[in-house]
Design a protein around this motif. Sequence first.
Motif, PDB file in Angstrom:
ATOM      1  N   GLN A  46     -39.887  27.006   5.919  1.00 16.61           N
ATOM      2  CA  GLN A  46     -40.561  26.837   4.630  1.00 16.61           C
ATOM      3  C   GLN A  46     -40.597  28.160   3.876  1.00 16.61           C
ATOM      4  OE1 GLN A  46     -41.499  24.181   2.892  1.00 16.61           O
ATOM      5  NE2 GLN A  46     -42.173  25.538   1.264  1.00 16.61           N
ATOM      6  N   LYS A  54     -37.258  28.923   2.472  1.00 18.49           N
ATOM      7  CA  LYS A  54     -37.022  28.125   1.256  1.00 18.49           C
ATOM      8  C   LYS A  54     -37.672  28.806   0.050  1.00 18.49           C
ATOM      9  CE  LYS A  54     -37.683  23.606  -0.811  1.00 18.49           C
ATOM     10  NZ  LYS A  54     -38.362  22.329  -0.743  1.00 18.49           N
ATOM     11  N   GLU A  55     -38.898  29.293   0.214  1.00 18.53           N
ATOM     12  CA  GLU A  55     -39.592  29.998  -0.869  1.00 18.53           C
ATOM     13  C   GLU A  55     -38.836  31.275  -1.252  1.00 18.53           C
ATOM     14  OE1 GLU A  55     -43.408  30.599   0.915  1.00 18.53           O
ATOM     15  OE2 GLU A  55     -44.055  28.540   0.559  1.00 18.53           O
ATOM     16  N   THR A 111     -35.656  31.797  -0.893  1.00 13.05           N
ATOM     17  CA  THR A 111     -34.426  31.371  -1.570  1.00 13.05           C
ATOM     18  C   THR A 111     -34.705  31.002  -3.020  1.00 13.05           C
ATOM     19  OG1 THR A 111     -33.555  30.569   0.531  1.00 13.05           O
ATOM     20  CG2 THR A 111     -32.502  29.746  -1.471  1.00 13.05           C
ATOM     21  N   GLU A 112     -35.803  30.301  -3.258  1.00 14.80           N
ATOM     22  CA  GLU A 112     -36.172  29.946  -4.633  1.00 14.80           C
ATOM     23  C   GLU A 112     -36.454  31.198  -5.455  1.00 14.80           C
ATOM     24  OE1 GLU A 112     -39.366  27.231  -7.154  1.00 14.80           O
ATOM     25  OE2 GLU A 112     -39.703  27.532  -5.009  1.00 14.80           O
TER      26      GLU A 112
END
Length: 169
Positions: A10, A13-14, A16-17
Motif C-alpha cells: 500500500q 502504491k502511494e 508510485t502515485e
Amino acid sequence: MNPFSDDELQRLKEITELYSYTKDLILYSEELNNLSTFMPPINEIKDAFDHFMRITSVKFGLHEGDDEYARKNLDKVFSHLYRATFELFDYIRIFQKDSIDKKLNGISNEALVHVFPDYYHKIKPGMEGLITKIPSYKKDKDIGDPDIGVVKSYYQSIQEMRDQRQEAI
C-alpha cells in the motif's frame, strides 16, 4: 526473498502515485526554464532511491533488516519525494508567473484589452486566486506526516495556472 507485506505494498502504491506527480512537475519545470534542471528536488529523489535500495537489499537478503526497518525506509522514500514535489511547486509557481509577465511586458493595457480581452477578466484574476491559495498549501505541508491530498490540491492549482499560462502566451 521476503515478499512485501500488504501494508508495504500500500505504501509503495502511494509512493508510485506521488512519483507520478513529481515526474510530471520535473518535466514541466524544465519546459518552463529552457530545459534547465532544478537540482534540489533531484537530490531528494536520489535520497528517496537510496532508501528504496535499502529496502530491496533487505528483501533480497543482501543485508540484515526486519519489517520495521522496511516500513521506516518506505516512509522516508515518501517523505523525500514529498519534499521534492513541494520544492518543484514553489519553483514552478515562480517561473509560471515570470514567463507570463515577460511575454506581456511592454504591451499597454489598452492593447492587451483589445488583443486578449480575457486576460483581465479571466487569466489575471485566476492566477492571483491561485497564488493566494499557496500559503494554505504550505501550511498544510507536514514532512513528518505527509498528505497526498495536499499534493493533489497544489498540483491541480499548478495545472490550472499551466492552462492559463498557455492561454496568455
